[in-house]
Each structure stands twice: as structure tokens, then as C-alpha cells.
Design a protein around this motif. Structure first.
Motif, PDB file in Angstrom:
ATOM      1  N   VAL A   1       0.608  -0.757   0.166  1.00 14.19           N
ATOM      2  CA  VAL A   1       0.232   0.400  -0.214  1.00 14.19           C
ATOM      3  C   VAL A   1       1.039   1.219  -0.219  1.00 14.19           C
ATOM      4  N   GLY A   2       2.584   1.220   0.189  1.00 16.83           N
ATOM      5  CA  GLY A   2       3.131   2.424  -0.221  1.00 16.83           C
ATOM      6  C   GLY A   2       4.219   1.680  -0.214  1.00 16.83           C
ATOM      7  N   MET A   3       5.104   3.121  -0.159  1.00 17.04           N
ATOM      8  CA  MET A   3       6.457   2.113  -0.834  1.00 17.04           C
ATOM      9  C   MET A   3       7.187   3.884  -0.781  1.00 17.04           C
ATOM     10  N   VAL A   4       8.668   3.402  -0.800  1.00 17.34           N
ATOM     11  CA  VAL A   4      10.089   4.964  -0.721  1.00 17.34           C
ATOM     12  C   VAL A   4      10.707   4.808  -1.193  1.00 17.34           C
ATOM     13  N   GLU A   5      11.473   5.655  -2.007  1.00 15.44           N
ATOM     14  CA  GLU A   5      12.243   5.561  -2.892  1.00 15.44           C
ATOM     15  C   GLU A   5      13.298   6.226  -1.680  1.00 15.44           C
ATOM     16  N   VAL A   6      14.729   5.695  -1.957  1.00 17.02           N
ATOM     17  CA  VAL A   6      16.332   6.544  -1.592  1.00 17.02           C
ATOM     18  C   VAL A   6      16.984   6.502  -2.815  1.00 17.02           C
ATOM     19  N   VAL A   7      17.513   7.880  -2.876  1.00 14.71           N
ATOM     20  CA  VAL A   7      17.766   8.003  -4.119  1.00 14.71           C
ATOM     21  C   VAL A   7      19.613   8.644  -3.834  1.00 14.71           C
TER      22      VAL A   7
ATOM     23  N   ARG B   1      27.753  12.618   2.248  1.00 13.66           N
ATOM     24  CA  ARG B   1      26.714  11.514   1.416  1.00 13.66           C
ATOM     25  C   ARG B   1      25.256  11.794   2.280  1.00 13.66           C
ATOM     26  N   ALA B   2      24.661  11.955   0.553  1.00 14.29           N
ATOM     27  CA  ALA B   2      22.977  13.000   0.762  1.00 14.29           C
ATOM     28  C   ALA B   2      22.127  12.351  -0.479  1.00 14.29           C
ATOM     29  N   ALA B   3      21.137  12.043   0.047  1.00 14.48           N
ATOM     30  CA  ALA B   3      19.672  10.865  -0.977  1.00 14.48           C
ATOM     31  C   ALA B   3      19.019  12.020  -0.941  1.00 14.48           C
ATOM     32  N   ASP B   4      17.849  11.921  -2.162  1.00 19.48           N
ATOM     33  CA  ASP B   4      16.911  12.477  -1.949  1.00 19.48           C
ATOM     34  C   ASP B   4      15.372  11.033  -1.597  1.00 19.48           C
ATOM     35  N   ILE B   5      14.569  11.255  -1.363  1.00 23.01           N
ATOM     36  CA  ILE B   5      13.579  10.348  -0.580  1.00 23.01           C
ATOM     37  C   ILE B   5      11.635  10.989  -1.299  1.00 23.01           C
ATOM     38  N   HIS B   6      11.656   9.635  -1.791  1.00 24.34           N
ATOM     39  CA  HIS B   6       9.996  10.218  -2.952  1.00 24.34           C
ATOM     40  C   HIS B   6       9.542   8.697  -1.377  1.00 24.34           C
TER      41      HIS B   6
ATOM     42  N   ALA C   1      13.400  15.868   0.895  1.00 26.45           N
ATOM     43  CA  ALA C   1      12.339  15.558   0.747  1.00 26.45           C
ATOM     44  C   ALA C   1      12.133  17.016  -0.609  1.00 26.45           C
ATOM     45  N   GLY C   2      12.294  16.863  -1.893  1.00 24.10           N
ATOM     46  CA  GLY C   2      11.972  17.912  -3.103  1.00 24.10           C
ATOM     47  C   GLY C   2      10.123  18.054  -2.803  1.00 24.10           C
ATOM     48  N   ILE C   3       9.763  19.232  -2.450  1.00 28.76           N
ATOM     49  CA  ILE C   3       8.462  19.133  -3.293  1.00 28.76           C
ATOM     50  C   ILE C   3       7.903  20.434  -3.475  1.00 28.76           C
ATOM     51  N   PHE C   4       6.820  20.685  -4.632  1.00 28.24           N
ATOM     52  CA  PHE C   4       6.733  21.686  -5.283  1.00 28.24           C
ATOM     53  C   PHE C   4       5.529  22.370  -4.144  1.00 28.24           C
ATOM     54  N   ALA C   5       5.644  23.951  -4.297  1.00 27.81           N
ATOM     55  CA  ALA C   5       5.073  24.049  -3.291  1.00 27.81           C
ATOM     56  C   ALA C   5       3.617  24.170  -2.978  1.00 27.81           C
ATOM     57  N   PRO C   6       2.720  23.667  -4.100  1.00 26.87           N
ATOM     58  CA  PRO C   6       0.839  23.389  -4.156  1.00 26.87           C
ATOM     59  C   PRO C   6       1.320  22.587  -3.781  1.00 26.87           C
ATOM     60  N   ASN C   7       2.015  20.991  -3.406  1.00 27.18           N
ATOM     61  CA  ASN C   7       1.878  19.977  -2.700  1.00 27.18           C
ATOM     62  C   ASN C   7       1.665  19.879  -1.015  1.00 27.18           C
ATOM     63  N   THR C   8       0.534  20.427   0.069  1.00 24.73           N
ATOM     64  CA  THR C   8       0.979  20.943   1.030  1.00 24.73           C
ATOM     65  C   THR C   8       0.193  19.633   1.510  1.00 24.73           C
ATOM     66  N   GLY C   9       0.083  18.307   1.096  1.00 22.83           N
ATOM     67  CA  GLY C   9       0.380  17.340   1.863  1.00 22.83           C
ATOM     68  C   GLY C   9       1.171  16.810   2.133  1.00 22.83           C
ATOM     69  N   ALA C  10       2.043  16.889   1.766  1.00 16.84           N
ATOM     70  CA  ALA C  10       3.906  16.205   1.215  1.00 16.84           C
ATOM     71  C   ALA C  10       4.773  17.041   2.429  1.00 16.84           C
ATOM     72  N   VAL C  11       4.144  19.023   2.205  1.00 16.78           N
ATOM     73  CA  VAL C  11       5.420  19.497   3.257  1.00 16.78           C
ATOM     74  C   VAL C  11       5.237  19.067   4.832  1.00 16.78           C
ATOM     75  N   ARG C  12       3.214  18.939   4.600  1.00 16.69           N
ATOM     76  CA  ARG C  12       2.888  18.724   5.836  1.00 16.69           C
ATOM     77  C   ARG C  12       3.750  17.635   6.688  1.00 16.69           C
ATOM     78  N   PHE C  13       3.036  15.910   6.073  1.00 16.42           N
ATOM     79  CA  PHE C  13       3.960  15.052   6.049  1.00 16.42           C
ATOM     80  C   PHE C  13       5.222  15.368   6.501  1.00 16.42           C
TER      81      PHE C  13
ATOM     82  N   ARG D   1      16.012  24.474   3.669  1.00 13.69           N
ATOM     83  CA  ARG D   1      16.870  23.825   3.669  1.00 13.69           C
ATOM     84  C   ARG D   1      17.404  24.453   2.348  1.00 13.69           C
ATOM     85  N   GLY D   2      17.353  26.402   2.619  1.00 16.33           N
ATOM     86  CA  GLY D   2      18.457  26.939   1.666  1.00 16.33           C
ATOM     87  C   GLY D   2      17.489  27.179   0.932  1.00 16.33           C
ATOM     88  N   THR D   3      16.930  27.609  -0.936  1.00 13.68           N
ATOM     89  CA  THR D   3      16.202  27.833  -1.597  1.00 13.68           C
ATOM     90  C   THR D   3      16.308  27.660  -2.816  1.00 13.68           C
TER      91      THR D   3
END
Length: 168
Positions: A69-75, A90-95, A129-141, A150-152
Motif C-alpha cells: 500500500v506504500g513505497m519509499v525510494e531513497v535515491v 553523503r546525501a539522498a533524495d527521498i520519495h 524531500a523535494g516538494i513543489f509548493a502546491p503539495n501542502t499535504g506532502a509539506v505537512r507530512f 534548507r536553502g532555497t
């Protein structure tokens, strides 16, 4: 309700494709100029490749009642080259993706916790966690899980993108 988080396997590819497409459809509703629903064969090929070889992508899935029912990718991201001014880190993106019917049940939190552990085991010290501004649910999560600004990231449309072609 019991949530099982485990490493994705080749047998999970159909579920991963379903999750990616469901996530894409939600994002297209947020902003169809930014997001798209990718071609199903390309999504399937991506997951098959990532799960069949040594990869810079770690995929974990969450099961509830035997259903994914869910997944997470660590890139995992490339380290900053020696000539750049960024300190080595050492860094990673998360989705993270959770099916609509299972949001608010702790699935995303369980995935995120497991992803943080998997990243740390690979020497990662910061996850983005790169989130585009309109995705308020993801920002909240992500904010509720301790993520913060972290920066702009600034962008500028150049008007050179055409259908099926990415700029950059």
C-alpha cells in the motif's frame, strides 16, 4: 492494523507501478504544467532495472494485510566533487507514496522511519524531500517528520521545453 515494511522485490513491480501511477495522477491534479503521468512501460522498466542490479536507489514497500500500500525510494546522490565549495556530505533524495485509502494510518511514517535507517546504513547524513509548493499535504507530512527548509531552490522557465523533452 499491522504494517510490515520490507525491501522491495521483483515480484513487487506491479504494485510499484500502481503506486507510481497513482502518485502521478495526484500530482497532475496539483499542477498539470509541472507533472505528468509517465508511460506504464517506462515505469515498469525503471523498477525492474532498479531491483535487478546494484543501484543507487533503495526501494522499501509497506504491506497492510498482505497488500503493498506504500513505497519509499531513497535515491543516493553523487558526492560533491573536490573542486566545489560544498563540504563533503553523503546525501539522498527521498520519495514516499501511500495509496489514498491508507493515508493517515501510519504507513508513511513507518516507511520514512525505515528509509532513514536504510540511508544511515549507507552512510547518508542528510536526506532531501523535494516538494513543489502546491503539495501542502506532502509539506505537512515531511514537516511533521522533522524535515525543514534548507536553502532555497530557485527556478526559471526558459520556454524551450516541448512535449516529451525535458529541459536541463
Amino acid at each position: 492494523m499491522s504494517i510490515l515494511v520490507r525491501g522491495a522485490e521483483r515480484d513487487d513491480v506491479p504494485a510499484l507501478v500502481r503506486l507510481r501511477l497513482a502518485n502521478a495522477e495526484r500530482h497532475v491534479q496539483l499542477d498539470p504544467a509541472v507533472y505528468r503521468v509517465p508511460e506504464i512501460r517506462a515505469v515498469r522498466r525503471h523498477f525492474e532495472e532498479v531491483l535487478s542490479a546494484e543501484s543507487k536507489v533503495v526501494i522499501l514497500v509497506a504491506e497492510v494485510g498482505g497488500e503493498v500500500v506504500g513505497m519509499v525510494e531513497v535515491v543516493l546522490l553523487a558526492d560533491a566533487p573536490d573542486h566545489q565549495i560544498l563540504a563533503p556530505c553523503r546525501a539522498a533524495d527521498i520519495h514516499t507514496v501511500v495509496l489514498d485509502g491508507h493515508r493517515g494510518e501510519g504507513v508513511g511514517s513507518a516507511l520514512l522511519k525505515a528509509a532513514e535507517q536504510a540511508a544511515a546504513e549507507r552512510g547518508v547524513s542528510i536526506i532531501y524531500a523535494g516538494i513543489f509548493a502546491p503539495n501542502t499535504g506532502a509539506v505537512r507530512f515531511y514537516s511533521s517528520a522533522g524535515f525543514g527548509p534548507r536553502g532555497t531552490l530557485l527556478s526559471k522557465e526558459l520556454g524551450t521545453r516541448s512535449a516529451g523533452q525535458e529541459s536541463g
